[in-house]
Design an enzyme around this catalytic site. Structure first.
Site, short mmCIF file in Angstrom:
data_model
loop_
_atom_site.label_atom_id
_atom_site.label_comp_id
_atom_site.label_asym_id
_atom_site.label_seq_id
_atom_site.Cartn_x
_atom_site.Cartn_y
_atom_site.Cartn_z
N GLU A 136 0.77 -1.23 -0.11
CA GLU A 136 0.11 -0.02 -0.09
C GLU A 136 0.79 1.21 0.01
OE1 GLU A 136 -2.96 1.15 -0.37
OE2 GLU A 136 -4.37 -0.16 0.47
N ASP A 137 0.36 2.34 -0.69
CA ASP A 137 0.97 3.50 -0.78
C ASP A 137 0.92 4.29 0.66
OD1 ASP A 137 -1.75 4.00 -1.33
OD2 ASP A 137 -1.21 5.32 -3.01
N ASP B 97 -5.12 5.41 5.16
CA ASP B 97 -5.80 6.57 5.65
C ASP B 97 -6.88 6.21 6.98
OD1 ASP B 97 -5.06 9.34 4.47
OD2 ASP B 97 -5.83 8.30 2.54
N ARG C 268 2.08 11.84 -9.21
CA ARG C 268 2.69 10.68 -8.81
C ARG C 268 4.01 10.53 -9.09
NH1 ARG C 268 -1.68 7.32 -7.93
NH2 ARG C 268 -3.53 7.72 -9.21
N PHE D 30 -3.06 16.28 3.37
CA PHE D 30 -3.18 15.57 1.91
C PHE D 30 -1.80 15.78 1.23
CE2 PHE D 30 -4.48 15.16 -2.72
CZ PHE D 30 -5.07 14.05 -2.54
#
Length: 183
Positions: free
Chosen positions: A102-103, A106, A168, A155
């Site tokens: 996973e990046d 959250d 990205r 964010f």
């Protein structure tokens, strides 16, 4: 050396060098834990691509790769918790040692759903490696065995993470100026 920083980036949160060092550290831990076994890396598209590529190259343990695309964001900057599979795995994972890549984690809602989905397919084991985790944003408690960095609930973009499919390709993780996504 950090690449040029676009003006939409308020600040660099995690440098390219810090990411590289953390990827090596996580790979060493995984190599030790999975010695003598092959791992199936399951990258969660699209955000995990950069991390998964670097992570796979840093591992000494034999790996194969698969990808899944799931969404719970739509066009928002926060998770809705309603998960949709956009791209499923191309092969069975029964009896495999699966490491979900996973990046960022959250709320944990999407990952919680994804882990239940993976476990229902009969793997030998399922663990998670995540580059980033936002503990303050957690809505459900999800066990993540390997975490690169805990960060605030801001964010962020770069190193695979995007806003509206941009940023990205940045080699670092940066804080996106609020006026970019609040407009």
């Amino acid at each position: 050396m950090t690449a040029d920083v676009p003006e939409e980036i308020e600040s660099v949160l995690i440098s390219e060098q810090d990411i590289a060092a953390k990827v090596s550290e996580l790979a060493a831990r995984v190599d030790a834990d999975y010695a003598g076994r092959e791992i199936l890396l399951v990258g969660v598209l699209k955000g995990a691509v950069m991390f998964m590529a670097d992570f796979a190259r840093a591992l000494h343990t034999p790996v194969s790769m698969e990808f899944m695309a799931v969404t719970s964001y739509g066009s928002s900057t926060s998770s809705s918790g309603v998960v949709r599979i956009l791209k499923d795995l191309d092969r069975e994972i029964a009896d495999k040692h699966v490491l979900v890549v996973e990046d960022v984690i959250d709320s944990g809602l999407t990952l919680s759903w994804l882990l239940r989905n993976m476990r229902s397919r009969g793997p030998a084991s399922v663990e998670v490696v995540a580059l980033l985790r936002k503990p303050e944003a957690a809505k459900v408690n999800v066990h993540v065995r390997y975490v690169g960095f805990d960060i605030a609930s801001d964010f962020v973009v770069g190193y695979g993470l995007d806003y509206a499919e941009r940023y990205r390709d940045l080699p670092f993780v940066g804080l996106l100026r609020p006026e970019v996504y609040e407009a």
